[in-house]
Write an enzyme that holds these catalytic residues in place. Sequence first.
Site, short mmCIF file in Angstrom:
data_model
loop_
_atom_site.label_atom_id
_atom_site.label_comp_id
_atom_site.label_asym_id
_atom_site.label_seq_id
_atom_site.Cartn_x
_atom_site.Cartn_y
_atom_site.Cartn_z
N HIS A 28 18.09 9.15 29.70
CA HIS A 28 19.13 8.70 30.65
C HIS A 28 18.78 7.36 31.27
O HIS A 28 19.67 6.65 31.75
CB HIS A 28 19.41 9.77 31.71
N ASP A 74 14.63 14.61 27.06
CA ASP A 74 15.14 13.44 27.78
C ASP A 74 14.18 12.26 27.63
O ASP A 74 13.42 11.93 28.54
CB ASP A 74 15.34 13.80 29.25
N SER A 90 12.39 8.94 37.48
CA SER A 90 12.86 9.23 36.13
C SER A 90 12.07 8.39 35.14
O SER A 90 12.00 7.17 35.27
CB SER A 90 14.35 8.91 36.00
#
Length: 755
Positions: free
Chosen positions: A87, A223, A657
Site C-alpha cells: 500500500h 502487503d 507502514s
Amino acid sequence: MFNRKQLCLWVLLALSSFSAYADEGMWLPMLLKQLNEADMQKKGMRLSAEDIYSVNKSSLKDAIVQFGAGCTGEIISNQGLLLTNHHCGYGQIQSHSSVENDLLTNGFWAMTKDQEKPNPGLTATFIVRMEDVTKQILDDVPAGLPEAEREKRVQANIKKVQAQTTAGTHYDAIIRPFFYGNEYYMYVTETFKDIRLVGAPPESIGKFGGDTDNWMWPRHTGDFSLFRIYAGPDNKPAAYSPNNKPYVPKHHLPISLAGIQEGDFTMVFGFPGRTTEYLPSQAVREIAEISDPAKVKIRTVKLGILDQDMKADPRVRIQYAAKYASVSNAHKKWIGEMRGLRKLNAIAKKQELERQFANWVAQETGRKATYSQVMPQFEQNYATLAKGITLARDYFNEAVLGVELLNYAQNYMNLASMLQGTPENKTEAQEQVDKLSKGTAGFFKNYNLATDKKVFSALLQLYAKDLEAQFQPEVLQILAKQFNGNWAAYADYVYANSNLTSEEKVQSLLKLPPTQLQAKLVADPAVQLIHGFATVYRSKVLPTYTTLNDQNTLLNRTYLQGLREMQKDRKFYPDANLTLRVSYGQVDTYKPADGVTYDYYTTLEGIIEKEDPTIPDYKVPAKLKELYQKKDYGAYGMNGQMPVAFIASNHTTGGNSGSPVINARGELIGTNFDRNWEGTMSDIMYDPDRVRNISMDARYFLFIVDKFAGAGHLVKEMTLVNNGPQPPALGTNKTKPEVKIKRGKNTSKMKVKAN
C-alpha cells in the site's frame, strides 16, 4: 472515599506515573543508551544501543529510509533493494498500470535491472545523524511571547541552524519541535531521487482481504512491494539517469528464516507520523464526540459512491484505486479509534490525571503561578471550539475539499487573485499558469467527471444540512434555492458550465491572455463556489481556530512541562512527528472481546479458508492455491505450514507502514503494515492489553518472491540467516548468554554470536 471505579483509575494512573506502560513508546534512537537500552536487553535484545544508532560506524539506522512522504522502507541487499508495503508503493504501481497492462491486478516483477521502472518524484531518505538543538533554537526566545511571535523567532533560528549545518554538503536538515516545543531535535538527512519499482505481488496477495480486513486481525495479507535505490557514480544521490548504479548501502538487514515464537523480542524502526498522547481530556472529548463522528459520516457517503462506480467500470477502478484506499483507511481507523477510546474510558482517565495535576499544583506557590490557569483555559478554549468551529473545520476539509473539482478549483481561485494584482503578481501568475498547465495531465489521468459529480451533490447536501447558517456561503444558498434543493441538477449545472472539468478545457483556458483568463475564472461556477466556501472558512472559522490552536499549543507545552516535573521518575517519549523512532515489545496474543483470544500468527491455510471467488477481496491466485496443495514452501515453511503474518505489542502508527520488524539479533523477521482495530486509539492512549501491530512474516515475503513469482534472483541478492530461536529475555533462563556483535570487512552485515 473512592468508589471501586475511581480506585481502579487511581491505581492505574499511579502506576503509569513511574514509567510508560509495558511496550508503550516511540523513542528517539540517539537517546536509547540512556533511556531504553537496559530495558530492551532485559526483554531479550542482544544488541547495544550503538548497534541500533551510531554516527561513527554502520548501524541499523543506515538500513532504514523514509519512503516517499509518509511510509518507511528498509534496505535488504547490498544493491540498494528496498522493501516496503504494497500500500506504500500503491500509487507507483497504479501509475504504471492501465486497463491493457494492469499491474495492480496482475503484479509486476523485473527479471533484470533494465526492466525496473522509474518513479519521478519518489524519494528515499536516510538519517545521517541526530542532534539536540534546543539551546540554539530557544536561547533568544523569551518566555511569555505571544505564540505567533514565538513561532516566528523559532522558525528564523531553525533556518539559521539548518543553513549552518548543510552548507557545502548535499545533505538536508530537518528540525522539529518535541514535547510541544519544549525541545527541538535536528535530523540531518540524505535523500535519493532515483527510486525504481522492482516487484509487486498482484492485489489478490498484496491487498488480500482488502477493506474488509483492513485494521483487522487475524490477517492474511502479503502487503509488500520492492523498489531499488539508484545513485550516481560516487554512490551519492543523483537525478534519474539510465547510467545510475544501484546504491551500495552502509548496512542492509539480514533476513531471518528461523521464525518467531510468542514472547520473542521485537523492535520496529521507522517514521511514525503523528500521535497525541498528552492531550487534555477536553481535546480527547472533541475527537471522540465531534470530529471523528463527523469525518466518518462524510467519508461513509463518499466511499459508497466510489465503490459503486469502481465496481461498474474497470477504468474507474484503476483511476480511483489509490484514492479509495486512502479515504477508506482513515475512515475505518476513526471508527476503531472512537470505539477504543470509549472502551478504555479514556476521557475519565485523562480527567483523573488532571485532578492529580491540580492537586500537585496547589501544593506550592511557584507551581500555582505557572500552572494554575492551564486547565481552566483548556476548558474555555475547547468549549468555544465546540460551538460549531470544529465541525465547520472538518466539513470544509472533508466535504468541500473532498470534492475533487472544488479542491482543484482552489488553484484557479488563487490564480484569479494573482491576475488582479500588481505587475509583480502578474509575473508570479504566469509562473502559476505554466505550473498548472504542466500538472493538468496528471490530474485528469485519475479523474472521472461522472463520479466526482455524484460526490459533489452528496457531500454539499450534507454540508448544507449539517452546518449552521453562519457557515453557509451565500453562493451555496442562492444556487440551492435556484435548483429547489435538487442537488443532482445543481451538480449538472456546475460541471456543465465550468472550464475545469477536462484537460482540454483547462489547457484552452490557460492559453487565454491574462485579462480574458481572469474574467473567465471569476465567472466559473466552480471557482465561484470554492471562493464562497473559502471566504466563509477564512473569515468565520480559521481566525478563531488559529487563535485557540495557538493558545492550546502553549497550554500543552506548559501542561507537559508540568507533568514531567510532577512525574520525575517516568520516562516520557515525544509524540510522533514523522521522525525516526524505535518502538519495542514482544510477539503476543490478545483478547479483543469477552471469551475471545487471538493467536499471534496466521498461515496460508487461512487464506485458503477465506477464499471466495465472488468477493474481490478474497480471490486467491491459482498459482498460490497450487503451491498450498503441494505444500511447496521451499525453505520458508515451518512444520508443514506457510506463515503469513504475526502480531506484537510494538507501539506504531501511520508512517510505520513498511517499517522493519527486527528481532533480538538485528535480523529482519517481518514488515509492519497495520494495527489491530481494537488498538487504533493508541495514537491518543496506549492500552497494553489490546494494542497490537500487524506485520507480514518475512518468510511469506520470500516465499511469494521465490516460489510464486519465480523471481529467485532477487532472493539471491539478500542475506538470509537461520540462527535458530531468539535468545530468551534475561532472567527467564538460568544462565545469561554473553552476546558479542562481530562485524566483518563488509559493514553491511552484522554477525551475532552467543558464547
